[in-house]
Write an enzyme that holds these catalytic residues in place. Sequence first.
Site, short mmCIF file in Angstrom:
data_model
loop_
_atom_site.label_atom_id
_atom_site.label_comp_id
_atom_site.label_asym_id
_atom_site.label_seq_id
_atom_site.Cartn_x
_atom_site.Cartn_y
_atom_site.Cartn_z
N ASN A 7 25.90 26.62 10.89
CA ASN A 7 27.34 26.70 10.96
C ASN A 7 27.78 25.73 10.14
O ASN A 7 27.91 24.44 10.46
CB ASN A 7 27.40 26.36 12.38
CG ASN A 7 29.07 26.48 12.82
OD1 ASN A 7 29.75 26.86 11.96
ND2 ASN A 7 29.18 26.42 13.97
N ARG A 91 26.78 31.41 10.45
CA ARG A 91 27.92 31.70 11.26
C ARG A 91 29.19 31.83 10.03
O ARG A 91 29.09 30.91 9.36
CB ARG A 91 28.39 30.57 12.11
CG ARG A 91 29.74 30.88 12.84
CD ARG A 91 30.14 29.56 13.36
NE ARG A 91 31.72 30.07 14.04
CZ ARG A 91 32.58 28.93 14.28
NH1 ARG A 91 32.28 27.75 13.77
NH2 ARG A 91 33.70 29.26 14.71
N HIS A 180 35.89 33.50 18.17
CA HIS A 180 35.14 33.17 19.26
C HIS A 180 34.28 34.40 19.55
O HIS A 180 33.63 34.54 20.90
CB HIS A 180 35.80 32.87 20.40
CG HIS A 180 36.22 31.49 20.27
ND1 HIS A 180 37.55 31.02 20.74
CD2 HIS A 180 36.08 30.32 19.59
CE1 HIS A 180 38.04 29.83 20.51
NE2 HIS A 180 36.96 29.25 19.86
N HIS A 208 36.98 31.50 26.98
CA HIS A 208 36.34 30.44 26.36
C HIS A 208 37.22 29.31 26.10
O HIS A 208 38.34 29.51 25.28
CB HIS A 208 35.98 30.95 24.85
CG HIS A 208 35.28 30.15 24.18
ND1 HIS A 208 34.00 30.18 23.55
CD2 HIS A 208 35.87 28.93 23.13
CE1 HIS A 208 33.66 29.17 22.53
NE2 HIS A 208 34.94 28.26 22.51
N ARG A 241 46.44 23.08 19.01
CA ARG A 241 47.14 24.19 18.48
C ARG A 241 48.08 24.72 19.63
O ARG A 241 47.99 24.73 20.92
CB ARG A 241 46.13 25.42 18.14
CG ARG A 241 45.27 25.00 16.80
CD ARG A 241 44.23 26.10 16.75
NE ARG A 241 42.98 25.26 16.87
CZ ARG A 241 41.75 26.11 16.84
NH1 ARG A 241 41.98 27.44 17.00
NH2 ARG A 241 40.91 25.49 16.82
N GLU A 384 26.24 30.30 20.97
CA GLU A 384 26.40 31.05 19.96
C GLU A 384 25.32 31.07 19.00
O GLU A 384 25.11 32.12 18.37
CB GLU A 384 27.95 30.44 19.28
CG GLU A 384 29.12 31.01 19.95
CD GLU A 384 30.09 29.74 19.68
OE1 GLU A 384 30.34 28.69 20.23
OE2 GLU A 384 31.11 30.30 19.10
#
Length: 397
Positions: A7, A91, A180, A208, A241, A384
């Site tokens: 990743n 990823r 996600h 999530h 955010r 993940e």
Amino acid sequence: MNILVINCGSSSLKYQLIDMNDEIVLAKGLAERIGIEGSRVKHEAKGKDKLVVEEPMTSHKEAINIVLKSLVDKTYGAISSLEEIDAIGHRVVHGGEKFASSVVIDKDVIDAMKECIDLAPLHNPPNIIGIEACKELLPDVPMVAVFDTAFHQSMPEKAYIYPLPYELYKELGIRRYGFHGTSHRYVSQKVAELTNDDIKNLKIITCHLGNGASVAAIENGKSVDTSMGLTPLEGLVMGTRCGDIDPAIVSFLMNKKKMSIAEVNNIMNKKSGVLGISGVSSDFRDIEEAVKDGDCRAKLALDKFYYVVKKYIGSYAAAMGGVDVIVFTAGLGENSISAREEICKGLEFLGIEIDSDKNNTRGKDAVISKDNSKVKVFVIPTNEELMIARDTKELVK
Ligand code: ADP
């Protein structure tokens, strides 16, 4: 079969080497500060001491080289030769409309990923750099790309279209994609496994909740809606955010404060969310502590966050015509007892009833709803990397 999961971020690289025969993590680690001063790789193999390599790394290729050396290190390694790596799973953040599932990487796939750069200018380039570096270092090892957006490609048109001129969707790909996806897919499949139900019969809402946060509505095992959109900025209030806001705020700020697009973007992505409201931190643990000390803005930040997650749960129950299971995952979802309690409080009318004793759990698979709750509520730690490794195994075998 051993699969290396990679990743790549802009200045970091996380990895895990997973033995897929019994899905055991043989080694994992993190390369940090790639391309800047103080770069290092933190590596740990199963049953071995931790290794920290502090060496200048000017590129992802150099970082991957150190990772590979660490994996075969006599003292700290997990395998005796690189030939024991059977495949690599990467990823990739944005697959646009081109990728509705994971794919074996070839030149066409890399070209298609490059076409998605406009949609994820910060994330896709380092993902591609990681893929190209691995290709140079391990040219004979097959590689698979697993996209954050792919799982949500099943959203119906009414869920993904923005109410903007349709031509903008056609010309520029401006639509909702969602992110996600690998996490939402993993926890929804895990729920079906834990409840022994056919996923096709379940209406699931997956929450999530980490630094980045999103909710997904999953029906028949397919994502039918999710809170993030064209970019990971839409939806919930997050660590830094803003999530959903009136889009007119952008031009209002530009006019009133004479801000540039970059400055407004920076505010919305890095200075908003629970950090923006509280002024304390983007980390929910710090905010929970501040609330205990009586900080009103920290309390407002949490109240806003819980309120927005609650509204998304309600709207997704409406979108699916019901809900059977709710799942909490990621840093906050897996660990914060109070967050789960506050989000579910008041949702009893939907048949959602948390058991406070069962909710007293962190970081492991658990049912946290009352025995007679119509809707089952779960905590499921996301994984993940394992999902990426499973897809990789499936595609290269
Ligand atoms: P990301 O991968 O998006 O960076 P994570 O899934 O690791 O995020 O989640 C990080 C968030 O989870 C942080 O804001 C942190 O505050 C929160 N978190 C982690 N552990 C706890 C805890 N025990 N209690 C409350 N919040 C927690």
